[in-house]
Scaffold this motif. Structure first.
Motif, PDB file in Angstrom:
ATOM      1  N   LYS A  41      26.270  29.184   7.830  1.00  0.00           N
ATOM      2  CA  LYS A  41      27.641  29.649   8.036  1.00  0.00           C
ATOM      3  C   LYS A  41      28.571  28.446   7.986  1.00  0.00           C
ATOM      4  O   LYS A  41      28.338  27.433   8.634  1.00  0.00           O
ATOM      5  CB  LYS A  41      27.738  30.337   9.403  1.00  0.00           C
ATOM      6  CG  LYS A  41      29.027  31.048   9.632  1.00  0.00           C
ATOM      7  CD  LYS A  41      29.069  32.349   8.906  1.00  0.00           C
ATOM      8  CE  LYS A  41      30.308  33.121   9.310  1.00  0.00           C
ATOM      9  NZ  LYS A  41      30.702  34.075   8.352  1.00  0.00           N
ATOM     10  N   TRP A  70      37.599  28.736  -1.708  1.00  0.00           N
ATOM     11  CA  TRP A  70      38.759  29.041  -0.886  1.00  0.00           C
ATOM     12  C   TRP A  70      39.926  29.349  -1.814  1.00  0.00           C
ATOM     13  O   TRP A  70      40.037  28.785  -2.908  1.00  0.00           O
ATOM     14  CB  TRP A  70      39.142  27.862  -0.006  1.00  0.00           C
ATOM     15  CG  TRP A  70      38.181  27.550   1.107  1.00  0.00           C
ATOM     16  CD1 TRP A  70      36.892  27.978   1.258  1.00  0.00           C
ATOM     17  CD2 TRP A  70      38.446  26.698   2.223  1.00  0.00           C
ATOM     18  NE1 TRP A  70      36.341  27.450   2.383  1.00  0.00           N
ATOM     19  CE2 TRP A  70      37.274  26.655   3.003  1.00  0.00           C
ATOM     20  CE3 TRP A  70      39.546  25.969   2.619  1.00  0.00           C
ATOM     21  CZ2 TRP A  70      37.188  25.916   4.179  1.00  0.00           C
ATOM     22  CZ3 TRP A  70      39.451  25.229   3.787  1.00  0.00           C
ATOM     23  CH2 TRP A  70      38.290  25.211   4.559  1.00  0.00           C
ATOM     24  N   TYR A  78      42.094  31.529   2.623  1.00  0.00           N
ATOM     25  CA  TYR A  78      40.963  32.433   2.751  1.00  0.00           C
ATOM     26  C   TYR A  78      39.700  31.772   2.202  1.00  0.00           C
ATOM     27  O   TYR A  78      39.726  31.186   1.120  1.00  0.00           O
ATOM     28  CB  TYR A  78      41.216  33.725   1.972  1.00  0.00           C
ATOM     29  CG  TYR A  78      42.436  34.466   2.445  1.00  0.00           C
ATOM     30  CD1 TYR A  78      42.353  35.406   3.457  1.00  0.00           C
ATOM     31  CD2 TYR A  78      43.690  34.208   1.882  1.00  0.00           C
ATOM     32  CE1 TYR A  78      43.480  36.089   3.895  1.00  0.00           C
ATOM     33  CE2 TYR A  78      44.820  34.878   2.315  1.00  0.00           C
ATOM     34  CZ  TYR A  78      44.711  35.820   3.322  1.00  0.00           C
ATOM     35  OH  TYR A  78      45.826  36.484   3.753  1.00  0.00           O
ATOM     36  N   ASP A  79      38.619  31.877   2.950  1.00  0.00           N
ATOM     37  CA  ASP A  79      37.314  31.416   2.469  1.00  0.00           C
ATOM     38  C   ASP A  79      36.613  32.660   1.929  1.00  0.00           C
ATOM     39  O   ASP A  79      36.049  33.453   2.680  1.00  0.00           O
ATOM     40  CB  ASP A  79      36.505  30.784   3.603  1.00  0.00           C
ATOM     41  CG  ASP A  79      35.131  30.312   3.147  1.00  0.00           C
ATOM     42  OD1 ASP A  79      34.720  30.623   2.008  1.00  0.00           O
ATOM     43  OD2 ASP A  79      34.447  29.651   3.947  1.00  0.00           O
ATOM     44  N   VAL A  80      36.644  32.832   0.618  1.00  0.00           N
ATOM     45  CA  VAL A  80      36.095  34.039  -0.020  1.00  0.00           C
ATOM     46  C   VAL A  80      34.720  33.795  -0.639  1.00  0.00           C
ATOM     47  O   VAL A  80      34.265  34.573  -1.478  1.00  0.00           O
ATOM     48  CB  VAL A  80      37.078  34.594  -1.077  1.00  0.00           C
ATOM     49  CG1 VAL A  80      38.344  35.103  -0.421  1.00  0.00           C
ATOM     50  CG2 VAL A  80      37.388  33.563  -2.138  1.00  0.00           C
ATOM     51  N   THR A  81      34.053  32.755  -0.195  1.00  0.00           N
ATOM     52  CA  THR A  81      32.741  32.416  -0.741  1.00  0.00           C
ATOM     53  C   THR A  81      31.788  33.601  -0.694  1.00  0.00           C
ATOM     54  O   THR A  81      31.107  33.907  -1.678  1.00  0.00           O
ATOM     55  CB  THR A  81      32.124  31.233   0.040  1.00  0.00           C
ATOM     56  OG1 THR A  81      33.054  30.147   0.041  1.00  0.00           O
ATOM     57  CG2 THR A  81      30.812  30.804  -0.574  1.00  0.00           C
ATOM     58  N   ASP A  82      31.740  34.295   0.428  1.00  0.00           N
ATOM     59  CA  ASP A  82      30.819  35.428   0.572  1.00  0.00           C
ATOM     60  C   ASP A  82      31.254  36.649  -0.235  1.00  0.00           C
ATOM     61  O   ASP A  82      30.501  37.609  -0.352  1.00  0.00           O
ATOM     62  CB  ASP A  82      30.681  35.814   2.047  1.00  0.00           C
ATOM     63  CG  ASP A  82      30.020  34.726   2.867  1.00  0.00           C
ATOM     64  OD1 ASP A  82      29.290  33.907   2.276  1.00  0.00           O
ATOM     65  OD2 ASP A  82      30.216  34.686   4.092  1.00  0.00           O
ATOM     66  N   TYR A  83      32.456  36.614  -0.766  1.00  0.00           N
ATOM     67  CA  TYR A  83      32.977  37.760  -1.522  1.00  0.00           C
ATOM     68  C   TYR A  83      32.778  37.602  -3.034  1.00  0.00           C
ATOM     69  O   TYR A  83      32.875  38.578  -3.772  1.00  0.00           O
ATOM     70  CB  TYR A  83      34.468  37.951  -1.207  1.00  0.00           C
ATOM     71  CG  TYR A  83      35.058  39.170  -1.853  1.00  0.00           C
ATOM     72  CD1 TYR A  83      34.763  40.436  -1.383  1.00  0.00           C
ATOM     73  CD2 TYR A  83      35.902  39.059  -2.946  1.00  0.00           C
ATOM     74  CE1 TYR A  83      35.297  41.566  -1.986  1.00  0.00           C
ATOM     75  CE2 TYR A  83      36.437  40.177  -3.554  1.00  0.00           C
ATOM     76  CZ  TYR A  83      36.127  41.428  -3.067  1.00  0.00           C
ATOM     77  OH  TYR A  83      36.648  42.535  -3.668  1.00  0.00           O
ATOM     78  N   GLU A 120      39.415  39.838   6.217  1.00  0.00           N
ATOM     79  CA  GLU A 120      38.119  39.412   6.768  1.00  0.00           C
ATOM     80  C   GLU A 120      37.853  37.938   6.492  1.00  0.00           C
ATOM     81  O   GLU A 120      37.080  37.299   7.199  1.00  0.00           O
ATOM     82  CB  GLU A 120      36.965  40.166   6.101  1.00  0.00           C
ATOM     83  CG  GLU A 120      36.848  41.600   6.373  1.00  0.00           C
ATOM     84  CD  GLU A 120      35.670  42.189   5.593  1.00  0.00           C
ATOM     85  OE1 GLU A 120      34.595  41.543   5.510  1.00  0.00           O
ATOM     86  OE2 GLU A 120      35.841  43.294   5.070  1.00  0.00           O
ATOM     87  N   TYR A 121      38.447  37.417   5.436  1.00  0.00           N
ATOM     88  CA  TYR A 121      38.156  36.065   4.964  1.00  0.00           C
ATOM     89  C   TYR A 121      39.224  35.044   5.353  1.00  0.00           C
ATOM     90  O   TYR A 121      39.142  33.892   4.976  1.00  0.00           O
ATOM     91  CB  TYR A 121      37.968  36.100   3.435  1.00  0.00           C
ATOM     92  CG  TYR A 121      36.870  37.056   3.054  1.00  0.00           C
ATOM     93  CD1 TYR A 121      35.526  36.677   3.137  1.00  0.00           C
ATOM     94  CD2 TYR A 121      37.138  38.348   2.630  1.00  0.00           C
ATOM     95  CE1 TYR A 121      34.509  37.550   2.804  1.00  0.00           C
ATOM     96  CE2 TYR A 121      36.125  39.242   2.299  1.00  0.00           C
ATOM     97  CZ  TYR A 121      34.817  38.834   2.405  1.00  0.00           C
ATOM     98  OH  TYR A 121      33.806  39.706   2.084  1.00  0.00           O
ATOM     99  N   TYR A 122      40.189  35.478   6.137  1.00  0.00           N
ATOM    100  CA  TYR A 122      41.285  34.604   6.581  1.00  0.00           C
ATOM    101  C   TYR A 122      40.740  33.492   7.466  1.00  0.00           C
ATOM    102  O   TYR A 122      39.976  33.737   8.393  1.00  0.00           O
ATOM    103  CB  TYR A 122      42.319  35.426   7.353  1.00  0.00           C
ATOM    104  CG  TYR A 122      43.383  34.605   8.011  1.00  0.00           C
ATOM    105  CD1 TYR A 122      44.475  34.152   7.285  1.00  0.00           C
ATOM    106  CD2 TYR A 122      43.312  34.276   9.370  1.00  0.00           C
ATOM    107  CE1 TYR A 122      45.470  33.385   7.886  1.00  0.00           C
ATOM    108  CE2 TYR A 122      44.291  33.521   9.972  1.00  0.00           C
ATOM    109  CZ  TYR A 122      45.363  33.078   9.229  1.00  0.00           C
ATOM    110  OH  TYR A 122      46.341  32.322   9.815  1.00  0.00           O
TER     111      TYR A 122
END
Length: 128
Positions: A41, A70, A78-83, A120-122
């Motif tokens: 994480k 990001w 936003y960290d959108v790595t998981d998206y 969710e990614y903020y």
């Protein structure tokens, strides 16, 4: 035992051996599923008093890879790595990796509900 019976037994054994050896498929060995190693994480800055965390554009810019992505959208980070793998537009999400993606995000291709998903990614605000 007469000769015919012995002959039948030999023929039966020969046929059974031929079927087992040449006709029946070899037993399928179970495939071992690959072990999925999840990335640790990611740690983001945290404020102790609940106020927003601020990131500079330079800090955001180093997060420009598919496995560390990001985006800046409307002055929020936003960290959108998981998206990335879930993005309906495929790797189009990488166009402004580590940069301001406000214009692309606010395009007509994104329905209103995408903004809810984005929250969710903020991880913080863009420092001006």
């Amino acid at each position: 035992m007469d000769t015919n019976t012995l002959l039948y037994i030999v023929v039966f054994v020969a046929i059974a051996y031929a079927i087992k050896t040449y006709i029946l498929p070899e037993p399928v060995k179970p495939v071992k599923k690959p072990t999925v190693v999840k990335a640790p994480k990611r740690q983001h800055k945290k404020s102790t008093d609940g106020s927003p965390v601020y990131y500079t554009a330079e800090e955001v810019s180093v997060h420009d890879k598919e496995d560390d992505l990001w985006l800046i959208i409307d002055k929020k980070v936003y960290d959108v790595t998981d998206y990335v793998d879930k993005h309906m537009g495929g790797l189009a999400i990488m166009r402004n990796a580590g940069k301001d993606s406000t214009e692309g995000f606010n395009g007509e291709q994104h329905p209103i509900k995408v903004r809810q998903v984005l929250e969710e990614y903020y991880i913080g605000e863009l420092k001006q």
